[in-house]
Write a protein that holds these residues in place. Structure first.
Motif: not given
Length: 107
Positions: A28-34
């Motif tokens: 949803m945030l266009s990011t990574s789990p990291a």
């Protein structure tokens, strides 16, 4: 802990309900789990854990994470972005309390 609601649909409007898995939140945030883990390490957000130990995020936490992401995308170091978001949140809370006190005094 007692259940927060009596109907399953009651949680749909709850900004604090931990409805999103780490994978879904990152998507949803266009990011990574990291990135989400780094926000937790910097104490910006603390996800709740499912019975299986998996991180779960609320809509409120995702809004906070999105603000941090904006700052990081603008070149702010993640540690600094987390501190800025925390200070912004504290300022907003102080303004809200101040307004409540002014309204009470006016009555």
């Amino acid at each position: 802990m007692p259940p927060r609601s009596t109907r399953p649909t009651d949680n749909l409007d709850d900004d604090d309900y931990p409805a999103y898995t780490m994978g879904r939140a990152a998507e949803m945030l266009s990011t990574s789990p990291a990135f989400l883990r780094a926000l937790g390490e910097n104490r910006l957000i603390t996800p709740l854990r499912s019975e299986g130990g998996h991180r779960r995020y609320s809509r409120y936490q995702l809004r906070i994470a999105a603000r941090a992401r904006e700052l990081v995308d603008q070149g702010t170091k993640i540690e600094d972005a987390c501190r800025i978001v925390i200070l912004e949140d504290q300022l907003e809370e102080a303004r809200r309390i101040n307004e409540e006190l002014r309204a009470a005094r006016a009555r």
